[in-house]
Write a protein that holds these residues in place. Structure first.
Motif, PDB file in Angstrom:
ATOM      1  N   ALA A  10      13.116   6.730  10.325  1.00 21.63           N
ATOM      2  CA  ALA A  10      12.583   5.709  11.228  1.00 21.63           C
ATOM      3  C   ALA A  10      11.063   5.768  11.414  1.00 21.63           C
ATOM      4  O   ALA A  10      10.394   4.754  11.203  1.00 21.63           O
ATOM      5  N   PRO A  11      10.491   6.914  11.778  1.00 25.48           N
ATOM      6  CA  PRO A  11       9.043   6.891  12.038  1.00 25.48           C
ATOM      7  C   PRO A  11       8.250   6.420  10.826  1.00 25.48           C
ATOM      8  O   PRO A  11       7.322   5.611  10.973  1.00 25.48           O
ATOM      9  N   ASP A  12       8.620   6.894   9.646  1.00 29.79           N
ATOM     10  CA  ASP A  12       7.858   6.502   8.463  1.00 29.79           C
ATOM     11  C   ASP A  12       8.024   5.022   8.166  1.00 29.79           C
ATOM     12  O   ASP A  12       7.068   4.334   7.822  1.00 29.79           O
ATOM     13  N   VAL A  13       9.247   4.551   8.284  1.00 31.62           N
ATOM     14  CA  VAL A  13       9.476   3.136   7.985  1.00 31.62           C
ATOM     15  C   VAL A  13       8.784   2.254   9.007  1.00 31.62           C
ATOM     16  O   VAL A  13       8.124   1.279   8.663  1.00 31.62           O
ATOM     17  N   TYR A  14       8.895   2.638  10.263  1.00 31.84           N
ATOM     18  CA  TYR A  14       8.264   1.832  11.308  1.00 31.84           C
ATOM     19  C   TYR A  14       6.757   1.761  11.091  1.00 31.84           C
ATOM     20  O   TYR A  14       6.117   0.741  11.344  1.00 31.84           O
ATOM     21  N   ALA A  15       6.203   2.877  10.626  1.00 28.39           N
ATOM     22  CA  ALA A  15       4.755   2.886  10.436  1.00 28.39           C
ATOM     23  C   ALA A  15       4.360   2.145   9.172  1.00 28.39           C
ATOM     24  O   ALA A  15       3.309   1.495   9.128  1.00 28.39           O
ATOM     25  N   GLY A  16       5.202   2.209   8.152  1.00 26.76           N
ATOM     26  CA  GLY A  16       4.818   1.642   6.861  1.00 26.76           C
ATOM     27  C   GLY A  16       5.113   0.167   6.736  1.00 26.76           C
ATOM     28  O   GLY A  16       4.362  -0.584   6.094  1.00 26.76           O
ATOM     29  N   THR A  70       0.158   8.983  18.193  1.00 23.42           N
ATOM     30  CA  THR A  70      -1.029   8.158  18.413  1.00 23.42           C
ATOM     31  C   THR A  70      -0.879   6.798  17.749  1.00 23.42           C
ATOM     32  O   THR A  70      -1.503   5.840  18.149  1.00 23.42           O
ATOM     33  N   HIS A  71      -0.045   6.773  16.730  1.00 23.61           N
ATOM     34  CA  HIS A  71       0.172   5.508  16.038  1.00 23.61           C
ATOM     35  C   HIS A  71       1.239   4.719  16.798  1.00 23.61           C
ATOM     36  O   HIS A  71       2.320   5.227  17.083  1.00 23.61           O
ATOM     37  N   PHE A  72       0.925   3.469  17.084  1.00 26.08           N
ATOM     38  CA  PHE A  72       1.812   2.733  17.971  1.00 26.08           C
ATOM     39  C   PHE A  72       3.199   2.531  17.379  1.00 26.08           C
ATOM     40  O   PHE A  72       4.206   2.683  18.061  1.00 26.08           O
ATOM     41  N   ASN A  73       3.265   2.199  16.089  1.00 24.59           N
ATOM     42  CA  ASN A  73       4.573   1.914  15.514  1.00 24.59           C
ATOM     43  C   ASN A  73       5.434   3.163  15.414  1.00 24.59           C
ATOM     44  O   ASN A  73       6.644   3.111  15.638  1.00 24.59           O
ATOM     45  N   ARG A  74       4.810   4.272  15.099  1.00 23.38           N
ATOM     46  CA  ARG A  74       5.574   5.527  15.085  1.00 23.38           C
ATOM     47  C   ARG A  74       6.076   5.824  16.493  1.00 23.38           C
ATOM     48  O   ARG A  74       7.203   6.272  16.697  1.00 23.38           O
ATOM     49  N   PHE A  75       5.198   5.563  17.443  1.00 27.72           N
ATOM     50  CA  PHE A  75       5.564   5.765  18.844  1.00 27.72           C
ATOM     51  C   PHE A  75       6.789   4.934  19.190  1.00 27.72           C
ATOM     52  O   PHE A  75       7.747   5.413  19.802  1.00 27.72           O
ATOM     53  N   ASP A  98       0.851  -1.195   0.000  1.00 32.20           N
ATOM     54  CA  ASP A  98       0.000   0.000   0.000  1.00 32.20           C
ATOM     55  C   ASP A  98       0.882   1.239   0.000  1.00 32.20           C
ATOM     56  O   ASP A  98       2.103   1.155  -0.100  1.00 32.20           O
ATOM     57  N   LYS A  99       0.230   2.379   0.087  1.00 33.54           N
ATOM     58  CA  LYS A  99       0.967   3.625  -0.076  1.00 33.54           C
ATOM     59  C   LYS A  99       2.038   3.793   1.011  1.00 33.54           C
ATOM     60  O   LYS A  99       3.202   4.077   0.710  1.00 33.54           O
ATOM     61  N   THR A 100       1.615   3.578   2.258  1.00 30.43           N
ATOM     62  CA  THR A 100       2.595   3.789   3.329  1.00 30.43           C
ATOM     63  C   THR A 100       3.750   2.809   3.220  1.00 30.43           C
ATOM     64  O   THR A 100       4.901   3.158   3.497  1.00 30.43           O
ATOM     65  N   GLY A 101       3.420   1.584   2.743  1.00 25.15           N
ATOM     66  CA  GLY A 101       4.464   0.578   2.604  1.00 25.15           C
ATOM     67  C   GLY A 101       5.523   1.011   1.616  1.00 25.15           C
ATOM     68  O   GLY A 101       6.725   1.021   1.923  1.00 25.15           O
ATOM     69  N   SER A 102       5.086   1.423   0.433  1.00 26.84           N
ATOM     70  CA  SER A 102       6.085   1.766  -0.573  1.00 26.84           C
ATOM     71  C   SER A 102       6.819   3.042  -0.194  1.00 26.84           C
ATOM     72  O   SER A 102       8.030   3.171  -0.415  1.00 26.84           O
ATOM     73  N   GLU A 103       6.096   3.978   0.425  1.00 30.71           N
ATOM     74  CA  GLU A 103       6.743   5.215   0.865  1.00 30.71           C
ATOM     75  C   GLU A 103       7.854   4.885   1.852  1.00 30.71           C
ATOM     76  O   GLU A 103       8.971   5.419   1.760  1.00 30.71           O
ATOM     77  N   ILE A 124       8.496  -6.720  10.453  1.00 33.70           N
ATOM     78  CA  ILE A 124       9.749  -6.122   9.983  1.00 33.70           C
ATOM     79  C   ILE A 124      10.091  -4.896  10.820  1.00 33.70           C
ATOM     80  O   ILE A 124      11.250  -4.655  11.144  1.00 33.70           O
ATOM     81  N   THR A 125       9.069  -4.132  11.195  1.00 33.05           N
ATOM     82  CA  THR A 125       9.322  -2.998  12.085  1.00 33.05           C
ATOM     83  C   THR A 125      10.045  -3.482  13.336  1.00 33.05           C
ATOM     84  O   THR A 125      11.056  -2.911  13.748  1.00 33.05           O
ATOM     85  N   ALA A 126       9.523  -4.557  13.878  1.00 35.50           N
ATOM     86  CA  ALA A 126      10.128  -5.077  15.095  1.00 35.50           C
ATOM     87  C   ALA A 126      11.548  -5.535  14.820  1.00 35.50           C
ATOM     88  O   ALA A 126      12.452  -5.342  15.637  1.00 35.50           O
ATOM     89  N   PHE A 127      11.745  -6.133  13.658  1.00 39.12           N
ATOM     90  CA  PHE A 127      13.088  -6.611  13.331  1.00 39.12           C
ATOM     91  C   PHE A 127      14.051  -5.438  13.159  1.00 39.12           C
ATOM     92  O   PHE A 127      15.192  -5.481  13.626  1.00 39.12           O
ATOM     93  N   ILE A 128      13.564  -4.375  12.500  1.00 43.36           N
ATOM     94  CA  ILE A 128      14.430  -3.196  12.337  1.00 43.36           C
ATOM     95  C   ILE A 128      14.739  -2.593  13.700  1.00 43.36           C
ATOM     96  O   ILE A 128      15.857  -2.189  13.993  1.00 43.36           O
ATOM     97  N   ALA A 129      13.707  -2.567  14.532  1.00 45.71           N
ATOM     98  CA  ALA A 129      13.887  -1.937  15.831  1.00 45.71           C
ATOM     99  C   ALA A 129      14.776  -2.754  16.739  1.00 45.71           C
ATOM    100  O   ALA A 129      15.355  -2.215  17.685  1.00 45.71           O
ATOM    101  N   SER A 130      14.868  -4.056  16.506  1.00 47.20           N
ATOM    102  CA  SER A 130      15.697  -4.839  17.418  1.00 47.20           C
ATOM    103  C   SER A 130      16.907  -5.451  16.707  1.00 47.20           C
ATOM    104  O   SER A 130      18.032  -5.039  16.968  1.00 47.20           O
ATOM    105  N   GLY A 131      16.663  -6.396  15.816  1.00 50.09           N
ATOM    106  CA  GLY A 131      17.788  -7.079  15.192  1.00 50.09           C
ATOM    107  C   GLY A 131      18.748  -6.120  14.519  1.00 50.09           C
ATOM    108  O   GLY A 131      19.955  -6.128  14.772  1.00 50.09           O
ATOM    109  N   SER A 132      18.169  -5.262  13.692  1.00 47.12           N
ATOM    110  CA  SER A 132      19.006  -4.340  12.945  1.00 47.12           C
ATOM    111  C   SER A 132      19.742  -3.390  13.868  1.00 47.12           C
ATOM    112  O   SER A 132      20.892  -3.019  13.640  1.00 47.12           O
ATOM    113  N   LYS A 133      19.048  -3.005  14.944  1.00 46.73           N
ATOM    114  CA  LYS A 133      19.685  -2.091  15.894  1.00 46.73           C
ATOM    115  C   LYS A 133      20.838  -2.779  16.614  1.00 46.73           C
ATOM    116  O   LYS A 133      21.900  -2.188  16.816  1.00 46.73           O
TER     117      LYS A 133
END
Lengths: 589, 514, 473
Positions: free
Chosen positions: C223-229, C290-295, C146-151, C234-243
């Protein structure tokens, strides 16, 4: 009553000579060497006080049975009264300053509870608060004085504290506190405690208001016992006070001023109990200045003061009890609504007459002897100014007491006759009054020798007596004059409805001191100190905390604004960040 | 015995876990379980106190080293030298005794909580667990851990079960307390690094740090203020007190009691045990400032209490004033005043708890806390009103109540402070502050009597249709009042208990003065 | 051949297995099978890695201290796979994801890259491993088409490319100045090298690149955009494994060859800058989300700030060990939060508001969320406490007291927003009817496991000791 046992005990121990230190109970230690304990310290003045307290309290208990007959909560009244007596006994029997302070405060508590006994009456509640807070104010100084003296003497026990050596050491050590001599400052602070409790001006304002309490309470607390606690304290600490001339000077001035001031006000008041209250104040002033004129070598003032405490207790209590009976009869406190009661209340009439004569200083009754001694003491000590005030107040006393007497018992009845129909003198109430007339008449004869003999604390000598013979004569003249004037003025029912004007108005309104207090507390302390503080708390201190929150919220908005979602801004921030990192990275420093 | 001591925090934690398995509709079981837990805990502490009083630990070789009774010392996080080190001396035992009684009464006054009852008692048990852990910890890290442990339940309890602006208040309270913790972290970091000098390795052992004077003076100079300030926030010293009125006003009754009664004392406990004990040089260098702030708290809290109309606000500011006196006592460095301050902590714990309990009970009936809307309750609810008057006297510090003894000791002690020359001439600053504090007893009387008169006395303002306190409320109030008067009438043994444990602290402080 | 490299070999082997599985299973069963079996495999791999010794083959050096980090890589992959399962089954709130085989393979390749990175002993392998770990993530983050994903994917790629360039630049500078790619050589020649300025510059380039991987501010914008999209897994993986990989890279250089350079007074300023800016940006950014992943994105930015705070100055053994231990705690707490949210997101949106009323509806989930948040905030008795507080001590070792104070203040702000999440779950009242919550067995067990892990880490000293033992010399 419960106290009969106590009474017997006290009588049995009273002939002992100087100090009996009986029962002790270790309480808490203040510092390594100072172990505070509670116990009994009996010497002539405390025994005298114990006698007075127990006799009067027993009689007042009996009286209360009649007085509180119609009240809805006698179950609360009698325990409180007994609690008061307990505190008072603890106070006079205290072995050390701290114990005295403890019971001093307890006396304050019980007085507060008793004044506010009719808790649904706003005026009673306000009066109780006033009494408590003003005495508390004085007590803060008392506490301060205790600490100061205790710190420098290393002791709180009277037995140690009042040793001539301790006082001498303190005097010679020239210890100072914030630039003031410790002895002078400490004794002064202790005296301020007594100042408040004994309602010397300008801390007297609570006492007239305290008359809102039930009359038995007024008679026991606000005439005979609690209010003399300040006198008692001063007497107890006398050897130390006597070494601090400045404090003694304050004692004398305060006493004399109160005596005069209260007597003047008493001449104008219309409330039956308030007249007695101001009369009490005036008599307390007598006792106080009498103490002030004494010193280590000439202690007549001291003995006279104690003597007056003793005699005054009886006749003042009697006056209050009779006043209570009258209030009970006419359901009003205003002497403007009384008059001509001598027929209806025969017993009361006679006992009041005796008490009035006693307080006015008519020879042959107890008041004469003690007052006479006070005047002699003032003259001998060379305090002529106090002497003149004392004599003048003698005249005023006679005047206002007979004004009081005439307005109540003579003339025509001016109140609501409806109440009078059912009025009668309750047996429970008359009995103690009659009993009290006995000491009111005879206390002077019986005890005079003893008081002038052995009531002195250690290290104090009675000194020589060569009282000029004209002093008693003058005192008698003053009282006769006062009585005569009053009888003359109030023989017929005068017109009492007129509003007082001019100087009389000023006096009637008690020199507006109450209003001054209200102004200071409400306008200055509440409005100008507490209110700004609250404002600061709400808006500055708390505001500062909240500003941090708002600050971070607005900064958060900035962060969000940068996070716009536009890729070129992201790259831009990245690059700027990179440059900053290079600069800060220490490459160029 | 050492295990029994650890039971004081394990038991509430266990109760919390057990409660999770009780079905949430079985409210009587939930209540009984918590009550039994609290009673057993009180029993344990009472037994320990009796054992301790009868057989106090002998003094050690090093006079500045506190000798602990019922000591447990086990390596916990080896690599950071964090020990699980628990034990008690008279001071902490006294605090625990107070905390357990207030905890018990807190459970009693919360008896009628219906909504989310289970969560309430779980959180309350967790709070108790953290508090007891804190009082018995002698390793700074575990102390801090338990201290932080109390934050979560406090937040939840106020946020869920509070009233008014509860979420805002809970958040504010927690953030300010955590802000205090942030300062404690800073101080702790300094102590940890500094402790390497005299101890063989870095560590958090409070006694070792104090006994050897091991923290370098230059670290103490900033670590002490940070640490002390952190704990001062917890004990709501001006100007970091604003969490306390907001928090108390919003909190449910039991939590107000616990917050003001125990939690704020945790701050005082930390100030003395952690701050002054381990870093005496720093303490001597910075104490003037804290002395001034404590005095401001005392005076300021009392004056603001005059202006407030909400009962909880009045008591909150009164607490600020009284706890300010604790810090004031500490800041004088006089052994007697510090003893008084400790007694004041215990005394004020009981006093404020009973006042909050009464406010809760009265509010539960009148549905208002505004004193102007009340009046004449003496006629309607005599028991609560009489208790209110008695509690009022306890706040004022009347003889016979515990606060009299405590305040008297502080005042007498503050005049005996060592002063610059250690002789008869005490420090003028201390004296000025002491005089101000003594005079504040008048202000206290003013606000207490105003409040009592408006609530209890006067004519009834309207026709109420509620009855007096029920048995459970009565028992809680009677227990607390009993403690107040028992301590006021027989203060001797408490003073002895405290004195026994003050020796090492004073030894350390005196060393710091040299 | 040393046993140290078995995990890599196994992982590589499994990638081939996945390839074949993807080819030879029926389409309707394919995703489930691949995901489940790989998850199982990764679970065993994580356990397996714990027991593998250190060792080396030529320049491929598996250091003993990298073992906990390697465990974290495989554990991250394991949890991410579990997170991904519902998304492939029924979309979990968003469009259903497809092509599980490729997804798994890319994830595994990224994990393999991290393993390789952890064993690198010269700049080429270092670069290779790091890029291998990152590149698949660009593709994975666009998995929702979707849009947020590709962005998200585009932005990630764009800034990622920038950072890769910087990394290469930096490596080349260092090579230029020391004449060697080997870490040991670089370390030895550092002191004798003439042109320390060039090395310094190169180091800063690399630092910037790694800061991007770690999403440290000001390199965090993606980060915020990627985490949300990106898909939540994968967000979790970026936030942990990649970090974790980013921190590993940092440690490899600065705990290894560049350790001497750290003692120059300059570099700790760079670290402090990163620490301070990350903390403040992360904290402030998270305040109003308000968005959890952005948070969680902002939360992770702030967490990196704390790591940098500990690492500024000389990398003492305390600093490195606490950072590694904190990573362990952080990874598990993070996953716990994501798991809870992802479970809810099945029927609701991934916003904080969907937590409302949770404590009444599902006490377990609410409790788990609370534990996660308080662990991240650093409150006891959870792992976050024993993890985070020593970070301050590590900074104190280098006398960075002002930074500690700043960090402590930031911890207060952090507590504020973590508590907002807890407040949503426990205190705020829901609006309208609540949809049902369905918790699958996998989610239940995963959450339970993570809860136990987070509490164990905070209470038991054994894991702590295990991590610290690697750094005790």
């Amino acid at each position: 009553m419960v106290l009969a046992i106590g009474l017997a005990y006290v009588y049995s121990s009273s002939p002992e000579t100087i100090i009996t230190d009986t029962w002790r109970f270790d309480w808490v230690n203040l510092g390594k060497s100072i172990n505070l304990s509670l116990g009994f310290y009996l010497d002539p003045i405390s025994v005298m006080m114990l006698c007075v307290i127990t006799i009067i309290s027993t009689l007042v208990h009996i009286y209360s049975v009649g007085y509180m007959h119609d009240d809805e909560s006698p179950g609360r009244f009698f325990p409180l009264l007994s609690f008061f007596v307990f505190s008072m006994i603890g106070l006079v029997a205290a072995t050390n300053l701290v114990q005295m302070f403890i019971f001093w405060e307890l006396v304050g508590v019980s007085s507060y509870l008793l004044i506010g006994f009719w808790y649904h009456k706003p005026s009673a509640v306000a009066a109780s608060k006033k009494a408590f807070i003003i005495t508390r104010f004085a007590d803060a100084f008392f506490l301060f004085g205790i600490i100061l003296l205790g710190l420098h003497c290393g002791a709180y026990e009277f037995a140690d504290l009042l040793l001539p050596e301790t006082i001498k050491t303190l005097k010679e050590s020239e210890a100072t506190f914030a630039g003031y001599d410790v002895l002078a400052l400490g004794t002064l602070c202790v005296f301020i405690g007594g100042w408040g409790k004994s309602a010397m001006i300008p801390l007297h304002v609570w006492l007239p208001d305290a008359m809102e309490g039930p009359t038995p309470v007024s008679s026991i607390i606000h005439s005979a016992t609690m209010v003399v606690a300040g006198i008692f304290l001063t007497a107890r600490m006398f050897p130390m006070f006597a070494e601090a001339p400045s404090t003694m000077y304050v004692v004398e001035i305060t006493g004399a001023a109160t005596a005069l001031f209260a007597a003047v006000i008493a001449c104008t008041q219309m409330d039956i109990k308030r007249i007695l209250a101001f009369s009490t104040l005036s008599q307390l002033g007598y006792m106080m200045f009498s103490l002030g004129v004494a010193n280590m070598d000439h202690s007549l003032g001291y003995s006279a003061s104690m003597f007056h405490v003793f005699t005054h207790a009886f006749f003042k209590c009697l006056l209050f009890l009779s006043a209570g009976l009258i209030i009970h009869m006419v359901h009003s406190n205003d002497i403007g609504h009384m008059g001509g009661l001598r027929k209806k209340a025969k017993w009361t009439y006679w006992v009041t007459l005796i008490a009035c004569l006693a307080i006015a200083g008519v020879p042959g009754l107890s008041g004469f002897f003690s007052k006479d001694e006070i005047l002699i003491a003032a003259w001998e000590g060379g305090h002529h100014c106090s002497f003149i005030i004392g004599a003048g107040v003698g005249f005023l006393t006679a005047f206002y007491m007979f004004r009081y007497f005439m307005l109540i018992f003579h003339g025509e009845f001016r109140g609501d006759a409806h109440h009078l129909e059912h009025a009668h003198e309750s047996k429970w109430m008359v009995l103690p009054m009659v009993v009290l007339t006995v000491p009111s008449i005879f206390a002077g004869y019986l005890m005079k020798g003893q008081f002038l003999g052995y009531v002195l604390p250690p290290g104090v000598s009675a000194g020589e007596h060569d009282a000029p013979g004209w002093i008693p004569m003058m005192a008698i003249a003053a009282s006769i004059l006062g009585i005569g004037l009053a009888v003359l003025m109030y023989r017929k029912s005068p017109d009492l409805a007129a509003e007082p004007k001019g100087l009389r108005k000023l006096i009637y309104n008690k020199f507006y001191i109450d209003e001054l207090y209200l102004f200071v507390t409400h306008k200055i302390i509440f409005k100008c100190v507490a209110a700004p503080m609250k404002w600061i708390d709400d808006y500055v201190v708390d505001g500062a905390m909240n500003v941090q929150e708002r600050l971070s919220q607005s900064l958060a908005s900035v962060v969000r604004a940068i996070q716009s979602g536009l890729a070129h801004i992201y790259v831009g921030v990245f690059l700027i960040g990179f440059i900053v990192l290079i600069i800060f990275g220490g490459l160029f420093f | 015995m050492a295990f029994l001591l650890n039971c004081t925090w394990i038991l509430p934690a266990l109760v919390a876990v057990l409660l999770m398995f009780v079905p949430k509709d079985n409210k009587p079981a939930i209540r009984m379980l918590s009550l039994i837990g609290a009673i057993v805990n009180l029993g344990i502490i009472a037994v320990l106190t009796i054992v301790f009083v009868n057989d106090p630990p002998a003094l050690g070789d090093n006079p500045a080293a506190t000798v602990l009774a019922f000591e447990t010392k086990a390596m916990w996080f080896d690599k950071l030298n964090i020990y699980f080190h628990t034990g008690v001396d008279g001071f902490s035992l006294l605090m625990m005794l107070m905390a357990s009684i207030i905890g018990l009464c807190g459970i009693l006054v919360s008896w009628n909580i219906e909504d989310r009852c289970k969560e309430f008692f779980i959180l309350l048990a967790a709070l108790l667990s953290g508090t007891f852990g804190c009082f018995i910890s002698f390793d700074l890290f575990t102390f801090f851990l338990f201290n932080e442990l109390t934050l979560i339940p406090t937040y939840m309890l106020i946020g869920i079960f509070g009233s008014g602006k509860k979420e805002w208040a809970a958040m504010k309270l927690n953030l300010m307390l955590f802000g205090g913790s942030a300062l404690i972290i800073l101080g702790m970091a300094g102590m940890y690094i500094g402790s390497a000098d005299a101890m063989k390795d870095r560590g958090f052992d409070l006694i070792a740090m104090a006994a050897n004077g091991s923290i370098p003076v230059e670290i103490q100079m900033w670590a002490f203020p940070a640490l002390f300030l952190g704990f001062a926030v917890l004990s709501s010293v001006f100007p970091f007190h604003t969490w306390s009125p907001a928090g108390h006003a919003a909190a449910p009754t039991a939590i107000s009691m616990f917050l003001a009664g125990v939690h704020m004392k945790l701050g005082g406990y930390g100030c003395l045990r952690v701050g002054m004990y381990t870093m005496p040089e720093g303490a001597h260098a910075c104490m003037d400032i804290f002395l001034v702030f404590a005095t401001i708290s005392v005076v300021y809290g009392a004056f603001i209490a005059i202006r407030h109309r909400d009962l909880k606000f009045i008591n909150a500011y009164s607490s600020i004033s009284h706890v300010g006196l604790v810090v004031f006592g500490f800041a004088t460095f006089s052994a007697l005043a510090i003893r008084g301050a400790i007694m004041q902590m215990v005394s004020h714990g009981f006093v404020t708890a009973v006042v909050f309990a009464l406010i809760g009970s009265i509010y539960g009936r009148t549905h208002t806390r505004n004193v102007d809307e009340m009046g004449g309750l003496m006629k309607q609810i005599p028991f609560l009103s009489v208790a209110f008057v008695l509690a009022g006297f306890a706040v004022v510090g009347m003889p016979g109540t515990s606060s009299f003894v405590a305040e008297l000791t502080i005042f007498v002690g503050s005049f005996q402070n060592p002063g610059a020359d250690g002789g008869m001439n005490p420090d003028p600053l201390v004296l000025t502050c002491a005089v101000l504090c003594v005079l504040t007893i008048v202000t206290t009387a003013v606000y207490v009597l105003r409040t009592v008169n408006r609530v209890v006395n006067g004519p009834l303002t309207k026709d109420y249709d509620f009855g007096d306190a029920n048995k459970i409320e009565k028992s809680a109030i009677i227990i607390l009042l009993f403690c107040i008067f028992a301590m006021g009438i027989f203060p001797g043994w408490i003073a002895n208990l405290v004195d026994g444990s003050l020796g090492p602290i004073m030894e350390s402080l005196n060393r710091g003065a040299r | 051949m040393t046993a140290a490299v078995y995990p890599e070999l196994l992982l590589f082997g499994w990638i081939v297995v996945v390839l074949f599985m993807d080819l030879f299973t029926a389409e309707d069963k394919r995703d489930g099978l691949v995901l489940t079996s790989t998850a199982l495999f990764m679970f065993f791999l994580s356990i397996f890695t714990i027991f593998m010794p250190a060792g080396s083959i030529h320049n491929y050096v598996v250091r003993d201290w990298s073992i906990p980090l390697r465990v974290l890589f495989s554990a991250s992959a394991f949890f991410s796979l579990l997170l991904a399962r519902p998304a492939f089954k029924h979309g979990a709130g968003r469009e259903r994801m497809q092509e599980g085989g490729v997804f798994v393979m890319l994830l595994l390749i990224s994990t393999l890259g991290m393993f390789i990175l952890s064993a690198s002993n010269e700049l080429i392998t270092f670069f290779l491993g790091l890029e291998m770990a990152t590149l698949p993530l660009y593709a994975l983050s666009t998995w929702h088409r979707d849009k947020t994903g590709s962005e998200a994917g585009i932005k990630y790629l764009l800034i990622g490319a920038l950072s890769t360039a910087l990394l290469l630049f930096g490596c080349s500078f260092i090579y230029g100045a020391t004449g060697s790619l080997h870490f040991t050589d670089i370390g030895m020649r550092l002191s004798s090298a003439m042109d320390t300025g060039l090395i310094h510059l190169g180091t800063l380039f690399i630092l910037a690149a790694l800061a991007f991987k770690l999403s440290a501010a000001p390199f965090h914008m993606w980060a915020p955009d990627v985490y949300a999209g990106a898909p939540t897994s994968i967000t979790a993986f970026i936030a942990s494994g990649s970090k974790v990989a980013g921190v590993l890279a940092l440690l490899l250089l600065f705990y290894g060859p560049l350790a001497k350079l750290e003692q120059d007074n300059g570099l700790d300023q760079a670290f402090m800058l990163l620490a301070a800016v990350s903390m403040i940006v992360g904290n402030l950014g998270a305040l109003k989300q308000t968005h959890f992943n952005r948070f969680m994105a902002y939360s992770s930015i702030a967490q990196v700030g704390f790591l940098f705070m500990a690492l500024s100055g000389v990398f003492g053994s305390l600093a490195v060990a606490t950072v590694v231990f904190y990573l362990v705690v952080y990874v598990f707490s993070n996953y716990l939060a994501f798991f809870v949210m992802h479970t809810l997101a099945d029927k609701r949106s991934e916003t904080l508001a969907s937590l409302r009323g949770l404590s009444q509806q599902s006490p377990l989930l609410a409790l788990a969320m609370m534990i996660a948040m308080f662990s991240l905030a650093g409150l006891p008795p959870f792992g976050g406490f024993i993890g985070k507080i020593p970070l301050f001590f590590a900074a104190a070792e280098n006398d960075h007291y002002f930074l500690i104070f700043f960090g402590a203040v930031n911890a207060v702000v952090a507590l504020y927003y973590y508590m907002i999440v807890v407040k949503e779950a426990y205190i705020n009242k829901p609006e309208g009817e609540l949809s049902d919550i369905t918790i699958s067995a996998t989610q239940r067990w995963a959450i339970l496991l993570l809860v136990i892990l987070v509490i164990t880490l905070g209470v038991c000293s054994q894991p702590h000791e295990w991590v610290f033992n690697f750094f005790s010399n």
